[in-house]
Design a protein around this motif. Structure first.
Motif, PDB file in Angstrom:
ATOM      1  N   PHE A   1       5.247   4.561  -9.221  1.00  0.00           N
ATOM      2  CA  PHE A   1       4.409   4.113 -10.727  1.00  0.00           C
ATOM      3  C   PHE A   1       2.895   4.795 -10.954  1.00  0.00           C
ATOM      4  O   PHE A   1       2.056   4.651 -12.323  1.00  0.00           O
ATOM      5  CB  PHE A   1       3.410   2.133 -10.030  1.00  0.00           C
TER       6      PHE A   1
ATOM      7  N   GLU B   1      -1.731  -1.880  -4.134  1.00  0.00           N
ATOM      8  CA  GLU B   1      -0.640  -2.429  -5.469  1.00  0.00           C
ATOM      9  C   GLU B   1      -1.398  -4.244  -5.326  1.00  0.00           C
ATOM     10  O   GLU B   1      -0.652  -4.874  -3.893  1.00  0.00           O
ATOM     11  CB  GLU B   1       1.240  -2.380  -5.294  1.00  0.00           C
TER      12      GLU B   1
ATOM     13  N   SER C   1       0.970  -1.326  -0.273  1.00  0.00           N
ATOM     14  CA  SER C   1       0.098  -0.373  -0.538  1.00  0.00           C
ATOM     15  C   SER C   1       1.098   0.971   0.104  1.00  0.00           C
ATOM     16  O   SER C   1       2.162   0.876   0.226  1.00  0.00           O
ATOM     17  CB  SER C   1      -0.849   0.198   0.832  1.00  0.00           C
ATOM     18  N   TYR C   2       0.590   2.287  -0.644  1.00  0.00           N
ATOM     19  CA  TYR C   2       0.837   3.638  -0.984  1.00  0.00           C
ATOM     20  C   TYR C   2       0.003   4.781  -0.335  1.00  0.00           C
ATOM     21  O   TYR C   2      -0.547   5.114  -1.479  1.00  0.00           O
ATOM     22  CB  TYR C   2       1.739   3.856  -1.917  1.00  0.00           C
TER      23      TYR C   2
ATOM     24  N   VAL D   1       1.764  -7.396 -11.865  1.00  0.00           N
ATOM     25  CA  VAL D   1       1.369  -6.441 -10.971  1.00  0.00           C
ATOM     26  C   VAL D   1      -0.034  -5.342 -11.449  1.00  0.00           C
ATOM     27  O   VAL D   1      -0.149  -4.855 -12.351  1.00  0.00           O
ATOM     28  CB  VAL D   1       2.437  -6.051 -10.309  1.00  0.00           C
TER      29      VAL D   1
ATOM     30  N   HIS E   1      -1.543  -1.830 -10.552  1.00  0.00           N
ATOM     31  CA  HIS E   1      -1.584  -0.641  -8.805  1.00  0.00           C
ATOM     32  C   HIS E   1      -3.321  -0.428  -9.233  1.00  0.00           C
ATOM     33  O   HIS E   1      -3.814   0.372 -10.332  1.00  0.00           O
ATOM     34  CB  HIS E   1      -0.737   0.222 -10.149  1.00  0.00           C
TER      35      HIS E   1
ATOM     36  N   ASP F   1      -3.291   4.366  -2.143  1.00  0.00           N
ATOM     37  CA  ASP F   1      -3.235   2.960  -3.521  1.00  0.00           C
ATOM     38  C   ASP F   1      -2.731   1.858  -3.009  1.00  0.00           C
ATOM     39  O   ASP F   1      -2.302   1.797  -2.260  1.00  0.00           O
ATOM     40  CB  ASP F   1      -1.588   4.067  -4.676  1.00  0.00           C
TER      41      ASP F   1
END
Length: 202
Positions: free
Chosen positions: A190, A59, A53-54, A70, A72, A57
């Motif tokens: 990304f 992943e 996690s960002y 992958v 996103h 966001d």
């Protein structure tokens, strides 16, 4: 450089592509504007697992379109899900992955007109398309939908070095992208990724 030409061609592709589906294109049926919780629930139902996690966001990893990738999922603080980027694992036959995804998206959104660009010594139909893509001397692009109007979205598929990617972009992504560019503690790389470009120089 092919970047300006690719950008122009992509605009034409998106403008001329009309989805067959009743609503705008979505990834795995996840509605645009979905909350983080809704994205996670839909992802799990589609066989995707959370990798990282960002901020807002997420992943994910799994096999969308039957190939390892992958995923996103990019969420806006105010508009929920605004973009999904799918990056397929690199392999020796990127054009096969590209063709498989085109077939799936065509079933969902109708036919489109892909564009193929190659740099010498490669040419279209020479049987070396995979090599051209892997070495950065070939690019294939296809698009569906049109994200320029509120409530709409587009799907952009491209095969180029380093591999095959498909991006689902909603109309709200443009504003969110601008917000991220002007946020000091910005999102991971990304979230700002752009379609690759290749040179036409000798």
């Amino acid at each position: 450089m092919l970047r300006p030409l690719c950008a122009a061609l992509l605009c034409v592709l998106v403008a001329s592509a009309t989805p067959r589906a009743a609503g705008p294109p979505t990834f795995a049926g996840i509605p645009w504007g979905a909350s983080r919780t809704q994205v996670l629930e839909a992802a799990a139902a589609s066989g995707l697992r959370v990798v990282a996690s960002y901020g807002n966001d997420v992943e994910l990893a799994g096999e969308p379109f039957g190939a390892a990738a992958v995923v996103h999922a990019m969420l806006s603080p105010t508009d929920g899900l605004v973009k999904v980027q799918v990056r397929f694992a690199s392999n020796d036959t990127p054009t096969r992955t590209y063709a498989t995804v085109i077939e799936s998206l065509t079933r969902l959104y109708g036919p489109t007109e892909p564009v193929e660009l190659f740099k010498r010594p490669y040419v279209r139909g020479d049987g070396r398309e995979d090599e051209a893509v892997r070495t950065g001397k070939g690019m294939m692009i296809a698009a569906w939908g049109d994200e320029r109007q509120p409530g709409q979205a587009a799907v952009i598929l491209h095969a180029a070095q380093p591999g095959v990617e498909v991006e689902f972009e909603s109309h709200a992504w443009k504003a969110e992208s601008a917000r991220r560019r002007h946020t000091p503690a910005g999102p991971p790389a990304f979230a700002r990724a752009a379609a690759p470009a290749i040179s036409v120089g000798p």
